[in-house]
Design an enzyme around this catalytic site. Sequence first.
Site, PDB file in Angstrom:
ATOM      1  N   LYS A   1      14.232   2.485  11.221  1.00 22.45           N
ATOM      2  CA  LYS A   1      13.820   3.593  10.360  1.00 22.45           C
ATOM      3  C   LYS A   1      13.509   4.840  11.201  1.00 22.45           C
ATOM      4  O   LYS A   1      13.406   4.753  12.431  1.00 22.45           O
ATOM      5  CB  LYS A   1      12.598   3.152   9.535  1.00 22.45           C
ATOM      6  CG  LYS A   1      12.894   1.985   8.572  1.00 22.45           C
ATOM      7  CD  LYS A   1      11.677   1.700   7.714  1.00 22.45           C
ATOM      8  CE  LYS A   1      11.891   0.529   6.775  1.00 22.45           C
ATOM      9  NZ  LYS A   1      10.721   0.326   5.879  1.00 22.45           N
TER      10      LYS A   1
ATOM     11  N   TYR B   1      17.119   1.804  -1.952  1.00 22.13           N
ATOM     12  CA  TYR B   1      15.813   1.308  -2.406  1.00 22.13           C
ATOM     13  C   TYR B   1      15.716   1.236  -3.934  1.00 22.13           C
ATOM     14  O   TYR B   1      14.627   1.334  -4.484  1.00 22.13           O
ATOM     15  CB  TYR B   1      14.700   2.190  -1.841  1.00 22.13           C
ATOM     16  CG  TYR B   1      14.357   1.885  -0.397  1.00 22.13           C
ATOM     17  CD1 TYR B   1      14.012   0.592   0.006  1.00 22.13           C
ATOM     18  CD2 TYR B   1      14.335   2.896   0.566  1.00 22.13           C
ATOM     19  CE1 TYR B   1      13.679   0.311   1.324  1.00 22.13           C
ATOM     20  CE2 TYR B   1      13.992   2.617   1.897  1.00 22.13           C
ATOM     21  CZ  TYR B   1      13.662   1.318   2.263  1.00 22.13           C
ATOM     22  OH  TYR B   1      13.322   1.040   3.564  1.00 22.13           O
TER      23      TYR B   1
ATOM     24  N   ASN C   1       6.799   1.123   9.353  1.00 22.98           N
ATOM     25  CA  ASN C   1       6.968  -0.251   9.863  1.00 22.98           C
ATOM     26  C   ASN C   1       8.280  -0.452  10.620  1.00 22.98           C
ATOM     27  O   ASN C   1       8.745  -1.566  10.796  1.00 22.98           O
ATOM     28  CB  ASN C   1       6.759  -1.279   8.747  1.00 22.98           C
ATOM     29  CG  ASN C   1       7.750  -1.119   7.599  1.00 22.98           C
ATOM     30  OD1 ASN C   1       8.621  -0.258   7.639  1.00 22.98           O
ATOM     31  ND2 ASN C   1       7.615  -1.958   6.590  1.00 22.98           N
TER      32      ASN C   1
ATOM     33  N   HIS D   1      14.012  -2.145   8.833  1.00 22.94           N
ATOM     34  CA  HIS D   1      14.400  -2.749   7.557  1.00 22.94           C
ATOM     35  C   HIS D   1      15.378  -3.885   7.831  1.00 22.94           C
ATOM     36  O   HIS D   1      16.233  -3.765   8.702  1.00 22.94           O
ATOM     37  CB  HIS D   1      15.099  -1.714   6.657  1.00 22.94           C
ATOM     38  CG  HIS D   1      15.812  -2.343   5.486  1.00 22.94           C
ATOM     39  ND1 HIS D   1      15.170  -2.608   4.297  1.00 22.94           N
ATOM     40  CD2 HIS D   1      17.088  -2.803   5.338  1.00 22.94           C
ATOM     41  CE1 HIS D   1      16.033  -3.195   3.466  1.00 22.94           C
ATOM     42  NE2 HIS D   1      17.204  -3.321   4.078  1.00 22.94           N
TER      43      HIS D   1
ATOM     44  N   GLU E   1      23.857  -3.966   0.685  1.00 24.66           N
ATOM     45  CA  GLU E   1      23.434  -2.927   1.629  1.00 24.66           C
ATOM     46  C   GLU E   1      24.512  -2.651   2.686  1.00 24.66           C
ATOM     47  O   GLU E   1      24.732  -1.499   3.060  1.00 24.66           O
ATOM     48  CB  GLU E   1      22.095  -3.333   2.261  1.00 24.66           C
ATOM     49  CG  GLU E   1      20.976  -3.325   1.225  1.00 24.66           C
ATOM     50  CD  GLU E   1      19.673  -3.988   1.683  1.00 24.66           C
ATOM     51  OE1 GLU E   1      19.583  -4.420   2.853  1.00 24.66           O
ATOM     52  OE2 GLU E   1      18.747  -4.060   0.853  1.00 24.66           O
TER      53      GLU E   1
END
Length: 138
Positions: free
Chosen positions: A9, A49, A112, A115, A126
Amino acid sequence: MERTFVMIKPDGVQRNLVGEIISRLEKKGLKIVGLKMLKISLDLAEQHYQEHKEKPFFPKLVEFITSGPVVAMVVEGIKTVSTVREMMGATNPLEAAPGTIRATYGMYMERNVIHGSDSLASARREINLFFKPEEMLN
Ligand code: IDP
Ligand code: MG
């Protein structure tokens, strides 16, 4: 053999953790079969998402994931979906098991660093969102 979608990310890229994270995946024995850096469009972020679009955190999540470059990967190996999820650790880095990627490098829920697809069906969806067939190894 199984393929999953992994993304470093914007926080991971900005903090120069790309090499560290790819290195962990490679050392585990997983094979990188697709790899690119890109800035995610609003449209791609909302599609990626989509399962969270009714959640209160959705606008911030989309804003963050489009805020800077990400590194998108297709990773191949044995039971790769669950292996990568285990290597990542819990969604909240403050609760992730010691030694996991999120526990080691992540700061809090919204930062975080990584992904990984949560199921084989998500992985297929995805991978198709981010990669054309000719952008991956066969
Ligand atoms: P995952 O990334 O572990 O699969 P998801 O539940 O799919 O977790 O959530 C997607 C991302 O949205 C998480 O990685 C996290 O950054 C963020 N997120 C999840 N739940 C919350 C929340 O309750 N508040 C704020 N952000 C959240
Ligand atoms: Mg998820």
